[in-house]
Design an enzyme around this catalytic site. Sequence first.
Site, PDB file in Angstrom:
ATOM      1  N   ARG A  92     -10.642   2.103  -0.340  1.00 30.67           N
ATOM      2  CA  ARG A  92     -10.320   1.274   0.681  1.00 30.67           C
ATOM      3  C   ARG A  92     -10.864  -0.299   0.302  1.00 30.67           C
ATOM      4  NH1 ARG A  92     -11.197   5.825   3.427  1.00 30.67           N
ATOM      5  NH2 ARG A  92      -9.477   6.676   4.523  1.00 30.67           N
ATOM      6  N   ASP A 152     -10.471   8.541  11.700  1.00 31.26           N
ATOM      7  CA  ASP A 152     -11.672   9.444  11.147  1.00 31.26           C
ATOM      8  C   ASP A 152     -12.195  10.283  12.220  1.00 31.26           C
ATOM      9  OD1 ASP A 152     -12.246   7.386   8.410  1.00 31.26           O
ATOM     10  OD2 ASP A 152     -11.476   6.491  10.371  1.00 31.26           O
ATOM     11  N   ARG A 155      -9.678  13.034  12.579  1.00 35.35           N
ATOM     12  CA  ARG A 155      -9.695  14.136  11.581  1.00 35.35           C
ATOM     13  C   ARG A 155     -11.064  15.060  11.705  1.00 35.35           C
ATOM     14  NH1 ARG A 155      -8.058   9.631   6.943  1.00 35.35           N
ATOM     15  NH2 ARG A 155      -5.689  10.143   7.085  1.00 35.35           N
ATOM     16  N   HIS A 179     -14.395   2.533   8.255  1.00 35.80           N
ATOM     17  CA  HIS A 179     -13.603   3.367   7.965  1.00 35.80           C
ATOM     18  C   HIS A 179     -13.190   3.248   6.555  1.00 35.80           C
ATOM     19  CE1 HIS A 179      -9.477   5.246   7.680  1.00 35.80           C
ATOM     20  NE2 HIS A 179      -8.819   4.237   7.109  1.00 35.80           N
TER      21      HIS A 179
HETATM   22  N1  LIG Z   1      -6.444   1.927   9.197  1.00 36.69           N
HETATM   23  C1  LIG Z   1      -6.076   3.008   8.820  1.00 36.69           C
HETATM   24  O1  LIG Z   1      -6.762   4.292   9.231  1.00 36.69           O
HETATM   25  C2  LIG Z   1      -5.114   3.305   7.712  1.00 36.69           C
HETATM   26  C3  LIG Z   1      -4.301   4.550   7.458  1.00 36.69           C
HETATM   27  C4  LIG Z   1      -3.167   4.492   6.531  1.00 36.69           C
HETATM   28  C5  LIG Z   1      -2.997   3.125   5.680  1.00 36.69           C
HETATM   29  N2  LIG Z   1      -3.596   2.423   6.151  1.00 36.69           N
HETATM   30  C6  LIG Z   1      -3.352   0.685   5.645  1.00 36.69           C
HETATM   31  O2  LIG Z   1      -2.109   0.218   6.160  1.00 36.69           O
HETATM   32  C7  LIG Z   1      -1.626  -0.466   5.133  1.00 36.69           C
HETATM   33  C8  LIG Z   1      -0.143  -0.430   4.716  1.00 36.69           C
HETATM   34  O3  LIG Z   1       0.046   0.843   4.259  1.00 36.69           O
HETATM   35  P1  LIG Z   1       1.645   1.320   3.910  1.00 36.69           P
HETATM   36  O4  LIG Z   1       1.591   2.607   3.548  1.00 36.69           O
HETATM   37  O5  LIG Z   1       2.590   1.028   5.355  1.00 36.69           O
HETATM   38  O6  LIG Z   1       2.236   0.285   2.790  1.00 36.69           O
HETATM   39  P2  LIG Z   1       3.548   0.067   2.594  1.00 36.69           P
HETATM   40  O7  LIG Z   1       3.646  -0.713   1.022  1.00 36.69           O
HETATM   41  O8  LIG Z   1       4.330   1.071   2.810  1.00 36.69           O
HETATM   42  O9  LIG Z   1       3.994  -1.143   3.484  1.00 36.69           O
HETATM   43  C9  LIG Z   1       3.480  -2.448   3.578  1.00 36.69           C
HETATM   44  C10 LIG Z   1       4.545  -3.455   3.923  1.00 36.69           C
HETATM   45  O10 LIG Z   1       3.725  -4.716   3.817  1.00 36.69           O
HETATM   46  C11 LIG Z   1       4.540  -5.516   3.495  1.00 36.69           C
HETATM   47  N3  LIG Z   1       4.176  -7.002   3.183  1.00 36.69           N
HETATM   48  C12 LIG Z   1       3.461  -7.206   2.141  1.00 36.69           C
HETATM   49  N4  LIG Z   1       3.028  -8.683   2.190  1.00 36.69           N
HETATM   50  C13 LIG Z   1       3.358  -8.976   3.298  1.00 36.69           C
HETATM   51  C14 LIG Z   1       3.214 -10.600   3.937  1.00 36.69           C
HETATM   52  N5  LIG Z   1       2.778 -11.395   3.095  1.00 36.69           N
HETATM   53  N6  LIG Z   1       3.902 -10.554   5.069  1.00 36.69           N
HETATM   54  C15 LIG Z   1       4.675  -9.523   5.635  1.00 36.69           C
HETATM   55  N7  LIG Z   1       4.682  -8.420   5.201  1.00 36.69           N
HETATM   56  C16 LIG Z   1       4.280  -8.193   4.019  1.00 36.69           C
HETATM   57  C17 LIG Z   1       5.494  -5.105   2.485  1.00 36.69           C
HETATM   58  O11 LIG Z   1       6.773  -5.591   2.302  1.00 36.69           O
HETATM   59  C18 LIG Z   1       5.521  -3.557   3.062  1.00 36.69           C
HETATM   60  O12 LIG Z   1       6.848  -3.294   3.732  1.00 36.69           O
HETATM   61  C19 LIG Z   1      -2.321  -0.453   3.952  1.00 36.69           C
HETATM   62  O13 LIG Z   1      -3.392  -1.328   3.596  1.00 36.69           O
HETATM   63  C20 LIG Z   1      -2.977   0.954   3.991  1.00 36.69           C
HETATM   64  O14 LIG Z   1      -4.136   1.235   3.256  1.00 36.69           O
HETATM   65  C21 LIG Z   1      -4.540   2.063   7.142  1.00 36.69           C
END
Ligand SMILES: NC(=O)c1ccc[n+]([C@@H]2O[C@H](COP(=O)([O-])OP(=O)(O)OC[C@H]3O[C@@H](n4cnc5c(N)ncnc54)[C@H](O)[C@@H]3O)[C@@H](O)[C@H]2O)c1
Length: 318
Positions: A92, A152, A155, A179
């Site tokens: 991450r 987490d 999980r 995380h």
């Molecule tokens: N916190 C957690 O526990 C957890 C769990 C899963 C995923 N995540 C994180 O969530 C984030 C998103 O994951 P995802 O699988 O949905 O990714 P994804 O690629 O499917 O979606 C990301 C979206 O962000 C948009 N985007 C990018 N730059 C942008 C901007 N400047 N303004 C507006 N929108 C913008 C993209 O167009 C896309 O639609 C990742 O960083 C991932 O690691 C966090």
Amino acid sequence: MPNAPRPTRIAIIGAGYVGATTAYTLLASGAVSEIVLIDSDHARAEGEAMDLNHAVPLMRPARVWAGDYADCAGAVVTIIAAGSGQEPGETRLDLVGRNAEIFREIVPRIVSHNPEGILLVATNPVDVLTHLTWKLSALPREQVIGSGTVLDTARFRHRLSWHFGVDPRSVHAHIIGEHGDSEVPVWSLANIAGMRLPDYCAANSVVLDEPTMRELFEQTRRAAYDIIARKGATYFAIAAALRRIVEAILRDEHTLLTVSSPVSGYLGVEDVSLGVPAVVGRQGVERLIALDLSPDELARFAASAATLTRTLAALPPS
Ligand SMILES: NC(=O)c1ccc[n+]([C@@H]2O[C@H](COP(=O)([O-])OP(=O)(O)OC[C@H]3O[C@@H](n4cnc5c(N)ncnc54)[C@H](O)[C@@H]3O)[C@@H](O)[C@H]2O)c1
């Protein structure tokens, strides 16, 4: 109608896997009446909004649309899920440069339209970006929340529930800290039915030896890697975690959740955001609960915080 209640609006920045699944989960919960999706790929947000709207007649009334930052005005919570996710093998923390740049663009835009709402960060590395969001937004710390180790912790409880053969909701155990790879399982305070695990094991003829504990925690810690290697992304459980946090806010539940919160003087940790048990309600994070950790857990928590402090310090200047 001067006394008409205002609709409960949630704004979601980033309509990718996490953002769209969270919108669906919130819609299914019936707890919100407006969901606006904002994405730099506007067509993607539009497509998701159309698809979600077609579920509305089969669920509860709600308005879903693809909007712009001006639509953040009046949102009780703005969820930020914009940015890159982990590729197979990436940690991450590897995402920090790319996603910090996106946050520098979007956080001021959200706050300029909505300085009163709560910001809920999901994008990884979530703790670093929660802290950056707090600094960029200049909002009070209670208004800036990261999903932290809520996922987490779920999980971990799930793995323990399998081991013990009881409902995960009856397993009380927390993951704190980053995380990510340095997260810390709080074994010393884990309990079932109010019984610490060694007592529960003795009374119920269950074995929980060191190798089993190591394996249960490892399964928790590497869950995202295992899922991403198989299906490319994780989104159902994080969506459920975000819904749980939003629900705690909307219903002013004062629920204890291990969200990421900017801390100062928490168990010796200063000026960093990380997952700690927090009381969450309508104002956001109301207060933090200082856990009575074992010396080993305390050392691991400090090390986890130090990892995040180093990552924050290495962020390129804006
Ligand atoms: N916190 C957690 O526990 C957890 C769990 C899963 C995923 N995540 C994180 O969530 C984030 C998103 O994951 P995802 O699988 O949905 O990714 P994804 O690629 O499917 O979606 C990301 C979206 O962000 C948009 N985007 C990018 N730059 C942008 C901007 N400047 N303004 C507006 N929108 C913008 C993209 O167009 C896309 O639609 C990742 O960083 C991932 O690691 C966090």
